[in-house]
Every structure is written in structure tokens, then in C-alpha cells.
Design a protein around this motif. Sequence first.
Motif, PDB file in Angstrom:
ATOM      1  N   THR A  71       0.870   6.657  24.183  1.00 10.79           N
ATOM      2  CA  THR A  71       1.252   6.111  25.479  1.00 10.79           C
ATOM      3  C   THR A  71       1.215   4.594  25.417  1.00 10.79           C
ATOM      4  O   THR A  71       0.251   4.003  24.933  1.00 10.79           O
ATOM      5  N   PHE A  72       2.286   3.973  25.910  1.00 12.03           N
ATOM      6  CA  PHE A  72       2.382   2.517  25.983  1.00 12.03           C
ATOM      7  C   PHE A  72       2.267   2.107  27.436  1.00 12.03           C
ATOM      8  O   PHE A  72       2.864   2.742  28.307  1.00 12.03           O
ATOM      9  N   GLU A  73       1.524   1.045  27.709  1.00  9.35           N
ATOM     10  CA  GLU A  73       1.383   0.531  29.066  1.00  9.35           C
ATOM     11  C   GLU A  73       2.069  -0.821  29.160  1.00  9.35           C
ATOM     12  O   GLU A  73       1.831  -1.707  28.341  1.00  9.35           O
ATOM     13  N   CYS A  74       2.928  -0.947  30.176  1.00 10.00           N
ATOM     14  CA  CYS A  74       3.653  -2.189  30.419  1.00 10.00           C
ATOM     15  C   CYS A  74       3.517  -2.560  31.881  1.00 10.00           C
ATOM     16  O   CYS A  74       3.226  -1.706  32.722  1.00 10.00           O
ATOM     17  N   ALA A  75       3.748  -3.825  32.178  1.00 13.27           N
ATOM     18  CA  ALA A  75       3.694  -4.298  33.556  1.00 13.27           C
ATOM     19  C   ALA A  75       4.877  -5.227  33.814  1.00 13.27           C
ATOM     20  O   ALA A  75       5.184  -6.093  32.993  1.00 13.27           O
ATOM     21  N   CYS A  76       5.530  -5.016  34.931  1.00 14.36           N
ATOM     22  CA  CYS A  76       6.699  -5.812  35.316  1.00 14.36           C
ATOM     23  C   CYS A  76       6.328  -6.808  36.407  1.00 14.36           C
ATOM     24  O   CYS A  76       5.264  -6.724  37.015  1.00 14.36           O
ATOM     25  N   VAL A  77       7.246  -7.727  36.681  1.00 10.85           N
ATOM     26  CA  VAL A  77       6.992  -8.756  37.689  1.00 10.85           C
ATOM     27  C   VAL A  77       7.259  -8.271  39.105  1.00 10.85           C
ATOM     28  O   VAL A  77       6.819  -8.890  40.064  1.00 10.85           O
ATOM     29  N   SER A  78       7.997  -7.164  39.239  1.00 13.92           N
ATOM     30  CA  SER A  78       8.314  -6.655  40.578  1.00 13.92           C
ATOM     31  C   SER A  78       8.560  -5.152  40.521  1.00 13.92           C
ATOM     32  O   SER A  78       8.780  -4.588  39.450  1.00 13.92           O
ATOM     33  N   GLU A  79       8.549  -4.533  41.664  1.00 16.72           N
ATOM     34  CA  GLU A  79       8.835  -3.110  41.759  1.00 16.72           C
ATOM     35  C   GLU A  79      10.281  -2.830  41.341  1.00 16.72           C
ATOM     36  O   GLU A  79      10.576  -1.840  40.671  1.00 16.72           O
ATOM     37  N   THR A  80      11.194  -3.719  41.710  1.00 10.65           N
ATOM     38  CA  THR A  80      12.610  -3.575  41.343  1.00 10.65           C
ATOM     39  C   THR A  80      12.776  -3.634  39.823  1.00 10.65           C
ATOM     40  O   THR A  80      13.483  -2.812  39.234  1.00 10.65           O
ATOM     41  N   ASP A  81      12.120  -4.590  39.206  1.00 10.87           N
ATOM     42  CA  ASP A  81      12.179  -4.723  37.751  1.00 10.87           C
ATOM     43  C   ASP A  81      11.635  -3.461  37.076  1.00 10.87           C
ATOM     44  O   ASP A  81      12.227  -2.953  36.129  1.00 10.87           O
ATOM     45  N   ARG A  82      10.529  -2.946  37.579  1.00 15.80           N
ATOM     46  CA  ARG A  82       9.953  -1.724  37.020  1.00 15.80           C
ATOM     47  C   ARG A  82      10.914  -0.555  37.153  1.00 15.80           C
ATOM     48  O   ARG A  82      11.125   0.205  36.204  1.00 15.80           O
ATOM     49  N   SER A  83      11.534  -0.409  38.296  1.00 13.35           N
ATOM     50  CA  SER A  83      12.494   0.687  38.514  1.00 13.35           C
ATOM     51  C   SER A  83      13.672   0.595  37.551  1.00 13.35           C
ATOM     52  O   SER A  83      14.129   1.601  37.002  1.00 13.35           O
ATOM     53  N   LYS A  84      14.163  -0.620  37.317  1.00 18.18           N
ATOM     54  CA  LYS A  84      15.284  -0.815  36.389  1.00 18.18           C
ATOM     55  C   LYS A  84      14.893  -0.432  34.969  1.00 18.18           C
ATOM     56  O   LYS A  84      15.674   0.212  34.262  1.00 18.18           O
ATOM     57  N   TRP A  85      13.695  -0.815  34.532  1.00 15.79           N
ATOM     58  CA  TRP A  85      13.250  -0.458  33.190  1.00 15.79           C
ATOM     59  C   TRP A  85      13.090   1.053  33.048  1.00 15.79           C
ATOM     60  O   TRP A  85      13.487   1.639  32.034  1.00 15.79           O
ATOM     61  N   ILE A  86      12.516   1.681  34.052  1.00 17.02           N
ATOM     62  CA  ILE A  86      12.329   3.136  33.985  1.00 17.02           C
ATOM     63  C   ILE A  86      13.677   3.836  33.882  1.00 17.02           C
ATOM     64  O   ILE A  86      13.864   4.735  33.058  1.00 17.02           O
ATOM     65  N   LEU A  87      14.643   3.440  34.692  1.00 16.90           N
ATOM     66  CA  LEU A  87      15.977   4.034  34.632  1.00 16.90           C
ATOM     67  C   LEU A  87      16.637   3.812  33.280  1.00 16.90           C
ATOM     68  O   LEU A  87      17.249   4.713  32.713  1.00 16.90           O
ATOM     69  N   ALA A  88      16.513   2.602  32.746  1.00 13.02           N
ATOM     70  CA  ALA A  88      17.119   2.293  31.444  1.00 13.02           C
ATOM     71  C   ALA A  88      16.479   3.125  30.330  1.00 13.02           C
ATOM     72  O   ALA A  88      17.176   3.664  29.469  1.00 13.02           O
ATOM     73  N   ILE A  89      15.176   3.266  30.361  1.00 19.07           N
ATOM     74  CA  ILE A  89      14.472   4.045  29.339  1.00 19.07           C
ATOM     75  C   ILE A  89      14.822   5.524  29.456  1.00 19.07           C
ATOM     76  O   ILE A  89      15.108   6.180  28.468  1.00 19.07           O
ATOM     77  N   GLU A  90      14.835   6.022  30.673  1.00 18.31           N
ATOM     78  CA  GLU A  90      15.161   7.442  30.889  1.00 18.31           C
ATOM     79  C   GLU A  90      16.601   7.746  30.490  1.00 18.31           C
ATOM     80  O   GLU A  90      16.891   8.850  30.040  1.00 18.31           O
ATOM     81  N   SER A  91      17.513   6.795  30.633  1.00 20.57           N
ATOM     82  CA  SER A  91      18.908   7.036  30.280  1.00 20.57           C
ATOM     83  C   SER A  91      19.069   7.232  28.770  1.00 20.57           C
ATOM     84  O   SER A  91      20.058   7.817  28.328  1.00 20.57           O
ATOM     85  N   CYS A  92      18.124   6.760  27.984  1.00 18.87           N
ATOM     86  CA  CYS A  92      18.183   6.941  26.522  1.00 18.87           C
ATOM     87  C   CYS A  92      17.881   8.373  26.116  1.00 18.87           C
ATOM     88  O   CYS A  92      18.169   8.755  24.988  1.00 18.87           O
TER      89      CYS A  92
END
Length: 94
Positions: A71-92
Motif C-alpha cells: 500500500t502506498f500513501e499519498c497526499a494531494c493539495v486539494s480534494e479536487t486534485d485527489r479525485s482527479k488522481w484517483i480517477l486517472a489511476i482507476e482508468s489504468c
Amino acid sequence: MKKRGWYNSSWRDRFFVLSGTSLEYYVSSDAFAAGQDPQGCISLKSCLAQPKAGSGNHWELTIRDNMKRRTFECACVSETDRSKWILAIESCNK
């Protein structure tokens, strides 16, 4: 994004690059631009990314690699940024 390691649990700034089905991370954007090797690489073929509950001051997410059982733990600067990363990762994974 920031990344917290297994051995060093402090948050470190990292520059992340989504490359096909891999998420590479570098010490900085300058290191990436200079063509340096990534500090690490997360295969996203069997990963699940999700928001981390009770994350305090950071917009944290976890990336669970089911193949390596890591498990990797990351932290984003905003909720929007976090949502975008999650969507991008899940799309892979599709």
C-alpha cells in the motif's frame, strides 16, 4: 503530491507522472525534466486507489497494489486534485 514511505513515515514532496499503466515518481519536476530515472514506479495493473478516511489536514489517498500486497500513501493539495488522481489511476485498470 506528497508520498509517505514505509520506512520513512514523514511526508515528502514528489513529482508523479502517469505513464501507461505505471505511476512513476521523481524527487522533483526538475529531476523529471532532466531525464533522471524515477525514484520509484508503481504498477497500476492491479491497483485500487481510494480516499483515505480520517486523513486530517491532507487530502490523502491510498494506492493498494494487490499483486505485490503493498500500500502506498499519498497526499494531494486539494480534494479536487485527489479525485482527479484517483480517477486517472482507476482508468489504468480498465
